[in-house]
Structure formats: structure tokens, C-alpha cells
Design an enzyme around this catalytic site. Structure first.
Site, PDB file in Angstrom:
ATOM      1  N   HIS A 118       4.581 -11.639   5.422  1.00 36.34           N
ATOM      2  CA  HIS A 118       4.682 -10.214   5.766  1.00 36.34           C
ATOM      3  C   HIS A 118       3.565  -9.710   6.685  1.00 36.34           C
ATOM      4  O   HIS A 118       2.993  -8.648   6.472  1.00 36.34           O
ATOM      5  CB  HIS A 118       4.723  -9.374   4.487  1.00 36.34           C
ATOM      6  CG  HIS A 118       5.949  -9.610   3.645  1.00 36.34           C
ATOM      7  ND1 HIS A 118       7.154 -10.011   4.163  1.00 36.34           N
ATOM      8  CD2 HIS A 118       6.152  -9.497   2.294  1.00 36.34           C
ATOM      9  CE1 HIS A 118       8.043 -10.125   3.183  1.00 36.34           C
ATOM     10  NE2 HIS A 118       7.470  -9.838   2.044  1.00 36.34           N
ATOM     11  N   HIS A 192      10.672  -2.887   3.047  1.00 38.67           N
ATOM     12  CA  HIS A 192      10.579  -3.617   1.780  1.00 38.67           C
ATOM     13  C   HIS A 192      10.806  -2.711   0.570  1.00 38.67           C
ATOM     14  O   HIS A 192      10.047  -2.748  -0.399  1.00 38.67           O
ATOM     15  CB  HIS A 192       9.221  -4.308   1.691  1.00 38.67           C
ATOM     16  CG  HIS A 192       9.237  -5.574   0.903  1.00 38.67           C
ATOM     17  ND1 HIS A 192       9.720  -5.644  -0.392  1.00 38.67           N
ATOM     18  CD2 HIS A 192       8.852  -6.824   1.219  1.00 38.67           C
ATOM     19  CE1 HIS A 192       9.605  -6.884  -0.825  1.00 38.67           C
ATOM     20  NE2 HIS A 192       9.079  -7.631   0.135  1.00 38.67           N
ATOM     21  N   GLU A 330      16.234  -7.207   2.308  1.00 36.19           N
ATOM     22  CA  GLU A 330      15.399  -7.042   3.497  1.00 36.19           C
ATOM     23  C   GLU A 330      16.136  -7.638   4.691  1.00 36.19           C
ATOM     24  O   GLU A 330      16.207  -8.861   4.831  1.00 36.19           O
ATOM     25  CB  GLU A 330      14.070  -7.769   3.297  1.00 36.19           C
ATOM     26  CG  GLU A 330      13.296  -7.325   2.081  1.00 36.19           C
ATOM     27  CD  GLU A 330      12.407  -8.444   1.523  1.00 36.19           C
ATOM     28  OE1 GLU A 330      11.568  -8.968   2.264  1.00 36.19           O
ATOM     29  OE2 GLU A 330      12.575  -8.805   0.350  1.00 36.19           O
TER      30      GLU A 330
HETATM   31  C1  BGC Z   1       9.338 -12.251  -0.550  1.00 32.88           C
HETATM   32  C2  BGC Z   1       8.766 -12.625  -1.884  1.00 32.88           C
HETATM   33  C3  BGC Z   1       7.487 -11.872  -2.064  1.00 32.88           C
HETATM   34  C4  BGC Z   1       7.789 -10.406  -1.968  1.00 32.88           C
HETATM   35  C5  BGC Z   1       6.628  -9.459  -2.000  1.00 32.88           C
HETATM   36  C6  BGC Z   1       9.594 -10.788  -0.542  1.00 32.88           C
HETATM   37  O1  BGC Z   1      10.063 -10.378   0.694  1.00 32.88           O
HETATM   38  O2  BGC Z   1      10.500 -12.941  -0.249  1.00 32.88           O
HETATM   39  O3  BGC Z   1       8.554 -14.004  -1.964  1.00 32.88           O
HETATM   40  O4  BGC Z   1       6.880 -12.177  -3.273  1.00 32.88           O
HETATM   41  O5  BGC Z   1       8.377 -10.140  -0.762  1.00 32.88           O
HETATM   42  O6  BGC Z   1       5.504  -9.838  -2.405  1.00 32.88           O
END
Ligand code: BGC
Length: 366
Positions: A118, A192, A330
Site C-alpha cells: 500500500h 480501502h 479494493e
Molecule cells: C491486504 C491485506 C492487508 C490489508 C491491510 C489488504 O488490502 O490485501 O493483506 O493486511 O490490506 O492491512
């Protein structure tokens, strides 16, 4: 399908702005609330561009806040779960925290084992965005802009990013993302939000009925990096082409589910030929009758069942958010695309414009 108004009343479409405090660096943060004529409300913070609350009616017209988050800015400053935030410069994982572009290898910040997740240590979710209320013909709109500087978290190029949230009277929260760069780079933006359609903090989402418009998904290795295979969902717990309870197969003895502790996978979305935007997923909460549809122009969508929520994050009203108390959908390019030549490209060059749209649409069912 009906677009319900909260208790049948007509609200006045409006946007309000309040001061939401300062970051530890002293930067001023604002909270904007968009309201549509049906009384739906979306509150968005300039910190991380996060959707802080999203109030939508159930089958009886009763509003509840269906996204996880915090009551105050502090929560978002300390957050490790990315609740509601805009994610960038590259949403999801980049393997070994590096990629090669035009023969040059770029080393990124590692924040997920050996990998980048991210956007790195300080992703777009930790940035203070500049906000402007803008006129939209189809609803209340808020424009957020951010300049991600050349070299930020290791990514090349000054990236000018613009995200527009629009809440319209068809009960859709539309997110338009755009970006331009002054050097070749990679971009993958998403939101998210963690949804619990019965209301944030009201138990698990395992009984929600999910449909995903995908014939294939991208299996992962132990670091949750795609192997580059596009695997058929047919005959696996990843087949959501027919509406199925999220929890129906989540504990099956399946290698992919075990690696991620549940669903945490990118689905390869079907596209309606010629259509600018297609239905990607539909979720029904049988308890309160709320329905969420996700529409997008993106090739992929990460379906994540909050496997890493462990009760340590105390959210709105002090409630501990436990494992599987929300799901994320997402919309995005596939994870690790910069290192996977067979995946659709995420490169952006000077003179080009990245542009993508996702709609979260709310309605109800009896
Ligand atoms: C991921 C996860 C992650 C989460 C946030 C998601 O988009 O796929 O693996 O733990 O985001 O932390």
C-alpha cells in the site's frame, strides 16, 4: 431494486466542513460531510482522504454507518489497517520492495516483510490532502489533491494525484482517481473501506451473500505475492459467480485460503465489452437488507475478509474490531504488476493521464 430514502424523508443535499484537528506535524485536517437528498451521508477526512463514515439506510429506512474507522483524527494517525483511506502510490503488494523500469531498478520502502504494501511506510493514507468542494452535475462532490514527490517511498516522478468523491441521489458514492507524472512511473490507486453492512462493529460478515464477476483469480505465495498464474475459480472456494455466503467455504482445507488466513486475493474481473464501467461485485446483508454493488473500470479487485483484524484496533465508540468483522473490495490493478510482465501494465508516462472510476452503490432488499 429500490433506492430507499431514510424514513422516506427528503433531506437537503449539502456539504459541510469542520476542523478535525492537527496532525503531530501541525498540519490542519478537515472533515467534510456530503449528504444526498435521501439522507445518506459520507464523511471524508483530508487526512488520508479517508471515508470516515458512510451512513446508509436498511430495509426499514434506518441509517447505520457501514464502514469501520475511528471517532477522531488520532485513530487515523495511529492506524495500521488503512481504514477507509486512499491507497497509493501503489495499492497492494510489490514483491521484494523493488521493480525495474526502463532498465533502472527502484528500491522501495519495505513495510510488509520483504515487500512493499500500500505505497510503503508513509503511503497516501498518511498524507494530508488539499480539499475543494466542487460543482458536480450529479451530486455533492469533494476534490482532493496531493503531490507525491519524486522519490517518495522510492517511486520515481512527481505524481500529481486528484481524487473526486461524489455522493449522488442514486445512493452512489463515486470515486474518480486521476494522476499525471513528470517521469515514467507506476501507479495503482484504490480506496480501502472496510464494510460491515449491518453497521461497523456489529459482528462478523460471514453471513453476507457475495457475488463476484470473476472467472479467475491470482493465486499467491506465502508473502501474498501473486505467482503470475491466472487460476480458474471453478471448483474452488473462490467461485463467487453465483451469490454465496462469504463464510460458506472460508475455513475449507484450501492451500490459498490457508496462506492468507481467509480471502485476501485479487480477482480478475470480467468486463462488459464496450462498457466504460462494469459490475464487479454485489453483497447482500440478509440481516438488515442492505445491498452494496461495486462498479469499476479496473481489471482487478482485492477481496479481503479482515483476516488480520485481531481486536487490537479500537474503532468508533471504542469497539474492538475483530477478525472478519468487515470485508474490503479494493478495485485495482493486479498486485505486483510492475514485476509481472504478463499482467496489465501499471506504467504511467509523462503526457499520459491515469484515470479510473469506481462506484459503491447502495440499495436494499426485503
Ligand atoms: C491486504 C491485506 C492487508 C490489508 C491491510 C489488504 O488490502 O490485501 O493483506 O493486511 O490490506 O492491512
Amino acid at each position: 431494486m429500490s433506492t430507499l430514502s431514510a424514513s422516506g424523508a427528503t433531506a437537503k443535499p449539502a456539504t459541510t466542513k469542520i476542523s478535525w484537528g492537527k496532525t503531530p506535524d501541525g498540519e490542519q485536517v478537515y472533515l467534510y460531510t456530503l449528504t444526498n437528498k435521501n439522507g445518506l451521508e459520507a464523511a471524508i477526512s483530508t487526512y488520508g482522504g479517508a471515508v470516515v463514515s458512510l451512513k446508509v439506510p436498511d430495509r426499514d429506512g434506518k441509517l447505520a454507518d457501514v464502514v469501520l474507522g475511528y471517532d477522531s483524527l488520532d485513530g487515523y494517525v495511529n492506524d495500521k489497517s488503512y481504514f477507509g483511506a486512499i491507497i497509493g502510490r501503489y495499492a497492494n503488494r510489490i514483491g521484494h520492495a523493488e521493480f525495474t523500469l526502463d532498465g533502472k531498478t527502484y528500491k522501495l520502502a519495505k513495510n510488509n516483510g520483504e515487500n512493499t504494501l500500500h505505497g510503503g511506510i508513509k503511503g497516501f493514507n498518511k498524507a494530508v490532502w488539499t480539499a475543494k468542494e466542487i460543482r458536480a452535475k450529479d451530486g455533492q462532490a469533494l476534490e482532493l489533491t496531493y503531490l507525491s514527490k519524486d522519490g517518495e517511498e522510492g517511486f520515481p516522478g512527481n505524481l500529481h494525484v486528484r481524487v473526486i468523491y461524489t455522493l449522488n441521489d442514486a445512493n452512489e458514492l463515486k470515486i474518480d482517481y486521476s494522476a499525471t507524472t513528470d517521469k515514467n512511473t507506476v501507479v495503482n490507486l484504490t480506496n480501502h473501506s472496510y464494510f460491515n453492512l449491518s453497521g461497523a462493529g456489529s459482528g462478523d460478515i460471514l453471513g453476507d451473500i457475495l457475488m463476484i464477476e470473476a472467472d479467475k483469480f491470482t493465486p499467491v505465495d506465502s508473502g501474498l505475492i501473486p505467482t503470475a498464474e491466472l487460476r480458474d475459480v471453478a471448483g474452488t472456494p473462490f467461485d463467487f459467480r453465483k451469490p454465496t455466503a462469504i463464510g460458506a467455504r472460508i475455513n475449507e482445507d484450501n492451500e490459498q485460503l490457508k496462506l492468507a488466513g481467509g480471502y485476501d486475493h485479487n480477482f480478475v474481473l470480467r468486463r462488459k465489452p464496450g462498457a466504460p464501467i462494469s459490475l464487479a461485485a454485489r453483497v447482500v446483508d440478509p440481516k438488515r437488507g442492505r445491498v452494496l454493488e461495486v462498479w469499476t473500470d479496473q481489471p482487478g479487485m482485492q477481496f479481503y475478509t479482515g483476516n488480520f483484524l485481531d481486536g487490537s484496533a479500537h474503532g468508533k465508540g471504542g469497539i474492538a474490531y475483530t477478525k472478519r468483522s468487515a470485508f474490503c473490495l479494493e478495485t485495482q490493478h493486479f498486485p505486483d504488476s510492475p514485476n509481472k510482465p504478463s499482467f496489465p501494465s501499471t506504467e504511467l508516462k509523462p503526457g499520459e493521464r491515469y484515470h479510473t472510476t469506481t462506484i459503491y452503490k447502495f440499495s436494499t432488499e426485503k
